[in-house]
Design a protein around this motif. Structure first.
Motif, PDB file in Angstrom:
ATOM      1  N   ALA A 208       0.828  -1.208   0.000  1.00 53.18           N
ATOM      2  CA  ALA A 208       0.000   0.000   0.000  1.00 53.18           C
ATOM      3  C   ALA A 208       0.863   1.259   0.000  1.00 53.18           C
ATOM      4  O   ALA A 208       0.539   2.243  -0.675  1.00 53.18           O
ATOM      5  N   ALA A 209       1.984   1.240   0.716  1.00 55.55           N
ATOM      6  CA  ALA A 209       2.884   2.396   0.742  1.00 55.55           C
ATOM      7  C   ALA A 209       3.492   2.638  -0.638  1.00 55.55           C
ATOM      8  O   ALA A 209       3.609   3.788  -1.077  1.00 55.55           O
ATOM      9  N   VAL A 210       3.880   1.569  -1.338  1.00 60.99           N
ATOM     10  CA  VAL A 210       4.433   1.717  -2.682  1.00 60.99           C
ATOM     11  C   VAL A 210       3.383   2.291  -3.631  1.00 60.99           C
ATOM     12  O   VAL A 210       3.670   3.202  -4.418  1.00 60.99           O
ATOM     13  N   VAL A 211       2.167   1.788  -3.552  1.00 61.14           N
ATOM     14  CA  VAL A 211       1.098   2.287  -4.423  1.00 61.14           C
ATOM     15  C   VAL A 211       0.782   3.746  -4.104  1.00 61.14           C
ATOM     16  O   VAL A 211       0.628   4.574  -5.015  1.00 61.14           O
ATOM     17  N   LEU A 212       0.692   4.091  -2.832  1.00 61.10           N
ATOM     18  CA  LEU A 212       0.410   5.469  -2.441  1.00 61.10           C
ATOM     19  C   LEU A 212       1.506   6.411  -2.948  1.00 61.10           C
ATOM     20  O   LEU A 212       1.218   7.477  -3.495  1.00 61.10           O
ATOM     21  N   CYS A 213       2.765   6.019  -2.780  1.00 58.46           N
ATOM     22  CA  CYS A 213       3.870   6.854  -3.272  1.00 58.46           C
ATOM     23  C   CYS A 213       3.817   6.972  -4.791  1.00 58.46           C
ATOM     24  O   CYS A 213       4.094   8.048  -5.333  1.00 58.46           O
ATOM     25  N   ALA A 214       3.470   5.904  -5.479  1.00 63.65           N
ATOM     26  CA  ALA A 214       3.381   5.963  -6.938  1.00 63.65           C
ATOM     27  C   ALA A 214       2.308   6.952  -7.373  1.00 63.65           C
ATOM     28  O   ALA A 214       2.516   7.736  -8.305  1.00 63.65           O
TER      29      ALA A 214
ATOM     30  N   LEU B  75       1.182   9.529  -5.606  1.00 62.50           N
ATOM     31  CA  LEU B  75       1.647  10.875  -5.276  1.00 62.50           C
ATOM     32  C   LEU B  75       2.720  11.350  -6.248  1.00 62.50           C
ATOM     33  O   LEU B  75       2.711  12.513  -6.666  1.00 62.50           O
ATOM     34  N   LEU B  76       3.625  10.464  -6.623  1.00 65.36           N
ATOM     35  CA  LEU B  76       4.675  10.852  -7.560  1.00 65.36           C
ATOM     36  C   LEU B  76       4.116  11.077  -8.956  1.00 65.36           C
ATOM     37  O   LEU B  76       4.593  11.947  -9.688  1.00 65.36           O
ATOM     38  N   TYR B  77       3.119  10.303  -9.333  1.00 65.93           N
ATOM     39  CA  TYR B  77       2.501  10.506 -10.642  1.00 65.93           C
ATOM     40  C   TYR B  77       1.884  11.905 -10.737  1.00 65.93           C
ATOM     41  O   TYR B  77       1.947  12.558 -11.767  1.00 65.93           O
TER      42      TYR B  77
ATOM     43  N   LEU C 111       9.873  11.720  -0.916  1.00 62.97           N
ATOM     44  CA  LEU C 111       9.063  10.497  -0.860  1.00 62.97           C
ATOM     45  C   LEU C 111       9.887   9.217  -1.001  1.00 62.97           C
ATOM     46  O   LEU C 111       9.647   8.250  -0.271  1.00 62.97           O
ATOM     47  N   LEU C 112      10.822   9.174  -1.949  1.00 63.38           N
ATOM     48  CA  LEU C 112      11.561   7.925  -2.167  1.00 63.38           C
ATOM     49  C   LEU C 112      12.374   7.482  -0.955  1.00 63.38           C
ATOM     50  O   LEU C 112      12.302   6.307  -0.572  1.00 63.38           O
ATOM     51  N   PRO C 113      13.165   8.352  -0.317  1.00 67.11           N
ATOM     52  CA  PRO C 113      13.894   7.885   0.866  1.00 67.11           C
ATOM     53  C   PRO C 113      12.991   7.424   1.998  1.00 67.11           C
ATOM     54  O   PRO C 113      13.297   6.444   2.682  1.00 67.11           O
ATOM     55  N   VAL C 114      11.853   8.107   2.193  1.00 67.86           N
ATOM     56  CA  VAL C 114      10.915   7.678   3.237  1.00 67.86           C
ATOM     57  C   VAL C 114      10.347   6.303   2.899  1.00 67.86           C
ATOM     58  O   VAL C 114      10.268   5.411   3.756  1.00 67.86           O
ATOM     59  N   LEU C 115       9.958   6.118   1.643  1.00 71.97           N
ATOM     60  CA  LEU C 115       9.438   4.821   1.210  1.00 71.97           C
ATOM     61  C   LEU C 115      10.492   3.731   1.358  1.00 71.97           C
ATOM     62  O   LEU C 115      10.200   2.628   1.828  1.00 71.97           O
ATOM     63  N   ASP C 116      11.726   4.040   0.982  1.00 70.92           N
ATOM     64  CA  ASP C 116      12.792   3.048   1.090  1.00 70.92           C
ATOM     65  C   ASP C 116      13.111   2.706   2.539  1.00 70.92           C
ATOM     66  O   ASP C 116      13.345   1.542   2.874  1.00 70.92           O
ATOM     67  N   LEU C 117      13.100   3.700   3.415  1.00 70.37           N
ATOM     68  CA  LEU C 117      13.333   3.436   4.834  1.00 70.37           C
ATOM     69  C   LEU C 117      12.220   2.563   5.403  1.00 70.37           C
ATOM     70  O   LEU C 117      12.485   1.588   6.121  1.00 70.37           O
ATOM     71  N   PHE C 118      10.984   2.880   5.051  1.00 67.48           N
ATOM     72  CA  PHE C 118       9.861   2.055   5.489  1.00 67.48           C
ATOM     73  C   PHE C 118       9.996   0.637   4.943  1.00 67.48           C
ATOM     74  O   PHE C 118       9.722  -0.337   5.639  1.00 67.48           O
ATOM     75  N   GLY C 119      10.442   0.514   3.689  1.00 65.67           N
ATOM     76  CA  GLY C 119      10.611  -0.799   3.084  1.00 65.67           C
ATOM     77  C   GLY C 119      11.647  -1.653   3.796  1.00 65.67           C
ATOM     78  O   GLY C 119      11.469  -2.857   3.957  1.00 65.67           O
TER      79      GLY C 119
ATOM     80  N   LEU D 125      17.568   7.055 -14.902  1.00 65.59           N
ATOM     81  CA  LEU D 125      17.573   6.807 -13.459  1.00 65.59           C
ATOM     82  C   LEU D 125      16.154   6.782 -12.892  1.00 65.59           C
ATOM     83  O   LEU D 125      15.841   5.962 -12.032  1.00 65.59           O
ATOM     84  N   VAL D 126      15.315   7.654 -13.394  1.00 63.41           N
ATOM     85  CA  VAL D 126      13.921   7.656 -12.932  1.00 63.41           C
ATOM     86  C   VAL D 126      13.225   6.360 -13.337  1.00 63.41           C
ATOM     87  O   VAL D 126      12.506   5.755 -12.545  1.00 63.41           O
ATOM     88  N   ARG D 127      13.456   5.917 -14.565  1.00 68.19           N
ATOM     89  CA  ARG D 127      12.852   4.650 -15.011  1.00 68.19           C
ATOM     90  C   ARG D 127      13.401   3.473 -14.206  1.00 68.19           C
ATOM     91  O   ARG D 127      12.644   2.555 -13.862  1.00 68.19           O
ATOM     92  N   LEU D 128      14.677   3.490 -13.898  1.00 64.16           N
ATOM     93  CA  LEU D 128      15.273   2.411 -13.101  1.00 64.16           C
ATOM     94  C   LEU D 128      14.708   2.398 -11.682  1.00 64.16           C
ATOM     95  O   LEU D 128      14.421   1.330 -11.127  1.00 64.16           O
ATOM     96  N   SER D 129      14.510   3.573 -11.115  1.00 64.49           N
ATOM     97  CA  SER D 129      13.900   3.651  -9.792  1.00 64.49           C
ATOM     98  C   SER D 129      12.464   3.139  -9.813  1.00 64.49           C
ATOM     99  O   SER D 129      12.036   2.415  -8.913  1.00 64.49           O
ATOM    100  N   ALA D 130      11.732   3.503 -10.860  1.00 64.59           N
ATOM    101  CA  ALA D 130      10.358   2.997 -11.000  1.00 64.59           C
ATOM    102  C   ALA D 130      10.352   1.476 -11.162  1.00 64.59           C
ATOM    103  O   ALA D 130       9.486   0.789 -10.616  1.00 64.59           O
TER     104      ALA D 130
END
Length: 146
Positions: free
Chosen positions: A18-24, A26-28, A45-53, A123-128
């Motif tokens: 759910a966190a990944v979907v929510l961030c996606a 928001l980023l979209y 958003l990405l560092p927070v999501l990664d820390l949570f992950g 880099l953005v595509r690789l992160s996605a």
């Protein structure tokens, strides 16, 4: 898996997905904004999501080890997939986000603007792709439990 650990694992994995979907989502929404504003959102958003992950992945591994009732294929595949999710998360945080930081700083400088734009886009595509890997693996872990 034993029942209490199975329920906790489903909660942890569901929350992570759910966190990944929510961030996606928001980023979209930030993609329609100027690049600097979009990067400001991504940088938060990405560092927070990664820390949570990382925390969710650690909890999932602990639950998988303590809740196992035997060594079957579903359990081994779940452990592998959670480890893969942690790898994608750490790679995104430790490698991609710092490179994106450097790439965004170079975009407005010099005569190689087009190659730096291409680097930024890659880099953005690789992160996605890493986030999609987390999402797909998490869904697979949930499906392995049924």
């Amino acid at each position: 898996m034993t029942a209490p650990y199975d329920v906790l694992l489903r909660i942890v994995m569901g929350t992570w997905i759910a966190a990944v979907v929510l961030c996606a989502v928001l980023l979209y929404r930030t993609t329609r904004r100027p690049r600097d504003e979009a990067w400001a959102a991504v940088r938060v958003l990405l560092p927070v999501l990664d820390l949570f992950g990382v925390w969710a992945g650690t909890a999932a591994v602990v639950l998988l080890f303590f809740g196992r009732s035997g060594y079957d294929f579903a359990w081994a595949a779940s452990v592998f997939l959670v480890a893969l999710m942690i790898f994608f998360t750490l790679y995104d945080r430790a490698v991609l986000v710092p490179y994106m930081e450097r790439a965004i700083k170079r975009l407005g400088q010099g005569e190689r603007v087009e190659s730096w734009r291409a680097d930024w886009s890659f880099l953005v595509r690789l992160s996605a792709a890493c986030q999609l890997g987390v999402l797909g693996s998490g869904i697979a872990v949930l499906l392995l439990g049924f």
